[in-house]
Design an enzyme around this catalytic site. Structure first.
Site, PDB file in Angstrom:
ATOM      1  N   GLN A   2     -24.340  -3.032  22.659  1.00 12.71           N
ATOM      2  CA  GLN A   2     -25.703  -2.910  22.692  1.00 12.71           C
ATOM      3  C   GLN A   2     -26.139  -3.676  23.969  1.00 12.71           C
ATOM      4  OE1 GLN A   2     -27.293  -0.552  20.860  1.00 12.71           O
ATOM      5  NE2 GLN A   2     -29.138  -0.581  21.981  1.00 12.71           N
ATOM      6  N   THR A  53       0.738  -1.125   0.039  1.00  8.60           N
ATOM      7  CA  THR A  53       0.155  -0.009   0.177  1.00  8.60           C
ATOM      8  C   THR A  53       0.772   1.328   0.097  1.00  8.60           C
ATOM      9  OG1 THR A  53      -1.708  -1.259   1.233  1.00  8.60           O
ATOM     10  CG2 THR A  53      -1.912   1.189   1.220  1.00  8.60           C
ATOM     11  N   GLU A  97      -6.175  -5.890   3.791  1.00  9.80           N
ATOM     12  CA  GLU A  97      -6.026  -6.815   2.807  1.00  9.80           C
ATOM     13  C   GLU A  97      -7.068  -7.020   1.830  1.00  9.80           C
ATOM     14  OE1 GLU A  97      -4.077 -10.314   3.714  1.00  9.80           O
ATOM     15  OE2 GLU A  97      -3.147  -9.767   5.602  1.00  9.80           O
TER      16      GLU A  97
HETATM   17  C1  LIG Z   1      -3.702  -1.061  10.543  1.00  8.11           C
HETATM   18  C2  LIG Z   1      -3.574  -1.175   9.066  1.00  8.11           C
HETATM   19  C3  LIG Z   1      -2.714  -2.231   8.675  1.00  8.11           C
HETATM   20  C4  LIG Z   1      -2.351  -2.484   7.451  1.00  8.11           C
HETATM   21  N1  LIG Z   1      -1.176  -3.528   7.182  1.00  8.11           N
HETATM   22  C5  LIG Z   1      -0.820  -3.549   5.832  1.00  8.11           C
HETATM   23  C6  LIG Z   1       0.337  -4.103   5.457  1.00  8.11           C
HETATM   24  O1  LIG Z   1       0.975  -4.759   6.362  1.00  8.11           O
HETATM   25  N2  LIG Z   1       0.895  -4.252   3.935  1.00  8.11           N
HETATM   26  C7  LIG Z   1       0.015  -3.398   3.104  1.00  8.11           C
HETATM   27  O2  LIG Z   1       0.545  -3.403   2.120  1.00  8.11           O
HETATM   28  N3  LIG Z   1      -0.880  -2.875   3.546  1.00  8.11           N
HETATM   29  C8  LIG Z   1      -1.431  -2.652   4.610  1.00  8.11           C
HETATM   30  N4  LIG Z   1      -2.715  -1.831   5.153  1.00  8.11           N
HETATM   31  C9  LIG Z   1      -3.283  -1.066   4.020  1.00  8.11           C
HETATM   32  C10 LIG Z   1      -4.659  -1.701   3.621  1.00  8.11           C
HETATM   33  O3  LIG Z   1      -4.363  -3.001   2.970  1.00  8.11           O
HETATM   34  C11 LIG Z   1      -5.246  -0.769   2.948  1.00  8.11           C
HETATM   35  O4  LIG Z   1      -5.677   0.425   3.678  1.00  8.11           O
HETATM   36  C12 LIG Z   1      -6.543  -1.307   2.203  1.00  8.11           C
HETATM   37  O5  LIG Z   1      -5.895  -1.932   0.917  1.00  8.11           O
HETATM   38  C13 LIG Z   1      -7.481   0.085   1.336  1.00  8.11           C
HETATM   39  O6  LIG Z   1      -6.482   0.936   0.653  1.00  8.11           O
HETATM   40  P1  LIG Z   1      -6.722   2.363   0.859  1.00  8.11           P
HETATM   41  O7  LIG Z   1      -6.759   2.804   2.546  1.00  8.11           O
HETATM   42  O8  LIG Z   1      -5.755   3.174   0.216  1.00  8.11           O
HETATM   43  O9  LIG Z   1      -8.226   2.807   0.554  1.00  8.11           O
HETATM   44  P2  LIG Z   1      -8.823   3.060  -0.837  1.00  8.11           P
HETATM   45  O10 LIG Z   1      -8.256   2.125  -1.774  1.00  8.11           O
HETATM   46  O11 LIG Z   1      -8.654   4.629  -1.103  1.00  8.11           O
HETATM   47  O12 LIG Z   1     -10.265   2.873  -0.760  1.00  8.11           O
HETATM   48  C14 LIG Z   1     -11.326   3.843  -0.167  1.00  8.11           C
HETATM   49  C15 LIG Z   1     -12.710   3.316  -0.380  1.00  8.11           C
HETATM   50  O13 LIG Z   1     -13.023   3.225  -1.790  1.00  8.11           O
HETATM   51  C16 LIG Z   1     -13.257   2.103  -2.030  1.00  8.11           C
HETATM   52  N5  LIG Z   1     -12.938   1.386  -3.363  1.00  8.11           N
HETATM   53  C17 LIG Z   1     -11.709   1.467  -3.885  1.00  8.11           C
HETATM   54  N6  LIG Z   1     -11.922   0.785  -5.212  1.00  8.11           N
HETATM   55  C18 LIG Z   1     -13.050   0.688  -5.286  1.00  8.11           C
HETATM   56  C19 LIG Z   1     -13.706  -0.052  -6.552  1.00  8.11           C
HETATM   57  N7  LIG Z   1     -12.921  -0.471  -7.606  1.00  8.11           N
HETATM   58  N8  LIG Z   1     -14.993  -0.463  -6.144  1.00  8.11           N
HETATM   59  C20 LIG Z   1     -15.703  -0.038  -5.325  1.00  8.11           C
HETATM   60  N9  LIG Z   1     -14.928   0.693  -4.226  1.00  8.11           N
HETATM   61  C21 LIG Z   1     -13.824   1.054  -4.417  1.00  8.11           C
HETATM   62  C22 LIG Z   1     -12.864   1.057  -0.978  1.00  8.11           C
HETATM   63  O14 LIG Z   1     -13.498  -0.107  -0.738  1.00  8.11           O
HETATM   64  C23 LIG Z   1     -12.811   2.076   0.251  1.00  8.11           C
HETATM   65  O15 LIG Z   1     -14.210   1.854   0.664  1.00  8.11           O
HETATM   66  C24 LIG Z   1      -2.986  -1.845   6.505  1.00  8.11           C
HETATM   67  C25 LIG Z   1      -3.806  -0.942   6.826  1.00  8.11           C
HETATM   68  C26 LIG Z   1      -4.250  -0.811   8.040  1.00  8.11           C
HETATM   69  C27 LIG Z   1      -5.071   0.315   8.543  1.00  8.11           C
END
Ligand SMILES: Cc1cc2nc3c(=O)[nH]c(=O)nc-3n(C[C@H](O)[C@H](O)[C@H](O)COP(=O)(O)OP(=O)(O)OC[C@H]3O[C@@H](n4cnc5c(N)ncnc54)[C@H](O)[C@@H]3O)c2cc1C
Length: 383
Positions: A339, A126, A366
């Site tokens: 709740q 990410t 994930e």
């Molecule tokens: C505590 C924590 C630990 C993590 N650990 C790791 C790790 O070890 N390694 C790693 O690589 N990542 C890690 N992540 C990152 C995590 O995998 C991402 O946050 C996640 O994949 C979503 O990406 P984003 O936050 O950029 O959201 P975005 O991709 O910006 O999504 C925002 C919203 O838009 C929606 N959306 C996006 N595209 C579409 C679509 N095509 N159709 C419909 N809806 C869509 C999403 O579902 C979401 O609701 C971690 C995150 C957290 C918070």
């Protein structure tokens, strides 16, 4: 069909549950409040053999099946999501890519220490501008003689900046394909490499005792042989890693839901209003019944997906279904549990408050719930 666990799986469940009750539950609230990663608990979890569960013994693993791994994560999550997250990320995201895609030299160099739990390893996909669309990453690697030069950044990476973090597997662009899209490759980058910095992130709502980091690469040079597998195979490696990882996130949802249900049932039988235990009011008993039913469905779905994987059969759709369903079941279970606790459920002295917060990540990490639905919809031929 045989729904019984093997003797080894039952013993594993019992020993992880005992450990979680004795060692994790008493300190989980305090670690959450202080936002502290626990070296001590990680050490004991390592002694229990919870790192490298599915890795063959020649690399220091336990050589158990994936269902055993899911059971272990489920039992940790029944007591605390943060500790379960440390173990799930270490196995699925840290150890998994090296074990499945590394060459013999890389496996011998890294796996024994990772399987002993002496060292943690992260998996960086990410980026600030590439989350669900991780393939659009801006981090890039250029070959310069015998070294790869990496520039870019990653965000939200689990287990990458603890005192015992040994490095990360990072996905980077190594050029453009004929379709104009990124050619992706994965690299092993050790902590302490000049140009690589990992900084802990603070202020999380959930998993507060799990380590999360931002990674920066500034002309970070690594030896040519730190490429993981073949150049250009990074996207495939990421998808395969996430399939397995989703089973462990599913296990976290299942265990967390089980924890919520048990706390809610106990409280509802003890708490009296109008001269009766609140569990005796049908509105509340039905919530508990729904929780019990959904947890049972979640367990069957997850264990079936693990079984498919253990049989060497395709399991991508089932893993997405299990991850999606288990995480949403925990969402409903945590909501009901709070709740049923009434005002007390909103106070930190009751663990349901922490479970309510911890659940949310499961619908995001994930692959968000929306992305799981896309994966399932594609695999059933909807588009
Ligand atoms: C505590 C924590 C630990 C993590 N650990 C790791 C790790 O070890 N390694 C790693 O690589 N990542 C890690 N992540 C990152 C995590 O995998 C991402 O946050 C996640 O994949 C979503 O990406 P984003 O936050 O950029 O959201 P975005 O991709 O910006 O999504 C925002 C919203 O838009 C929606 N959306 C996006 N595209 C579409 C679509 N095509 N159709 C419909 N809806 C869509 C999403 O579902 C979401 O609701 C971690 C995150 C957290 C918070």
């Amino acid at each position: 069909m045989d729904f019984r666990l093997s003797m080894e799986q039952s013993i594993l469940r019992e020993s992880v549950r005992n450990f979680a009750e004795k060692e994790i539950r008493p300190v989980a609230r305090q670690l959450d409040e202080a936002e502290t990663f626990s070296r001590e608990l990680t050490k004991i979890m390592a002694e229990l053999g919870l790192f490298g569960i599915f890795v063959s013994q020649q690399y220091g693993g336990q050589e158990l099946d994936y269902l055993s791994y899911a059971i272990a994560v489920e039992e940790l999550a029944r007591a605390d999501a943060s500790q379960a997250a440390t173990v799930a990320a270490a196995n699925s995201l840290g150890i998994g890519p090296i074990y499945y895609f590394g060459d013999e030299r890389q496996k011998r160099k890294y796996l024994p220490k990772l399987c002993a739990g002496e060292v943690l390893w992260g998996f960086g996909l990410t980026e600030p501008d590439a989350g669900s669309d991780a393939g659009a990453c801006l981090t890039h690697a250029v070959l310069d003689g015998a070294t790869w030069v990496i520039n870019g950044s990653k965000i939200f990476i689990t287990n990458a900046s603890t005192d015992i973090s040994g490095g990360v597997t990072v996905m980077a662009s190594t050029g453009k394909g004929s379709d104009g899209r990124n050619e992706l490759s994965c690299f092993l980058i050790e902590s302490g490499t000049p140009g690589y910095t990992a900084r802990p992130m603070h202020g999380k709502m959930m998993w507060r005792a799990s380590n999360t980091s931002t990674l920066y690469f500034e002309d970070c040079r690594i030896p040519k042989e730190n490429l993981l597998g073949q150049q250009g195979k990074g996207f495939h490696q990421m998808l395969a890693t996430l399939d397995g990882g989703r089973l462990s996130i599913g296990a976290m949802g299942l265990g967390g839901a089980q924890g919520c249900y048990e706390m809610a049932l106990k409280y509802a039988k003890e708490r009296k209003q109008f001269g009766r235990p609140i569990a005796s009011f049908q509105a509340n008993a039905f919530k508990l019944a729904d929780m019990a039913m959904e947890i049972d469905c979640a367990r069957l779905l997850l264990y079936r997906a693990c079984w498919l994987r253990d049989q060497g059969q395709p399991f991508t759709k089932e893993a997405a279904m299990a991850k999606l369903f288990c995480s949403e079941v925990m969402g409903r279970a945590a909501n009901h549990a709070v709740q049923l606790h009434g005002g007390y459920g909103l106070m930190k002295e009751y663990d349901v408050e922490r479970f309510y917060r911890d659940q949310k990540l499961l619908e995001i990490g994930e692959g968000t719930s929306e992305i799981q639905r896309i994966v399932i919809a594609r695999l059933i031929g909807a588009f």
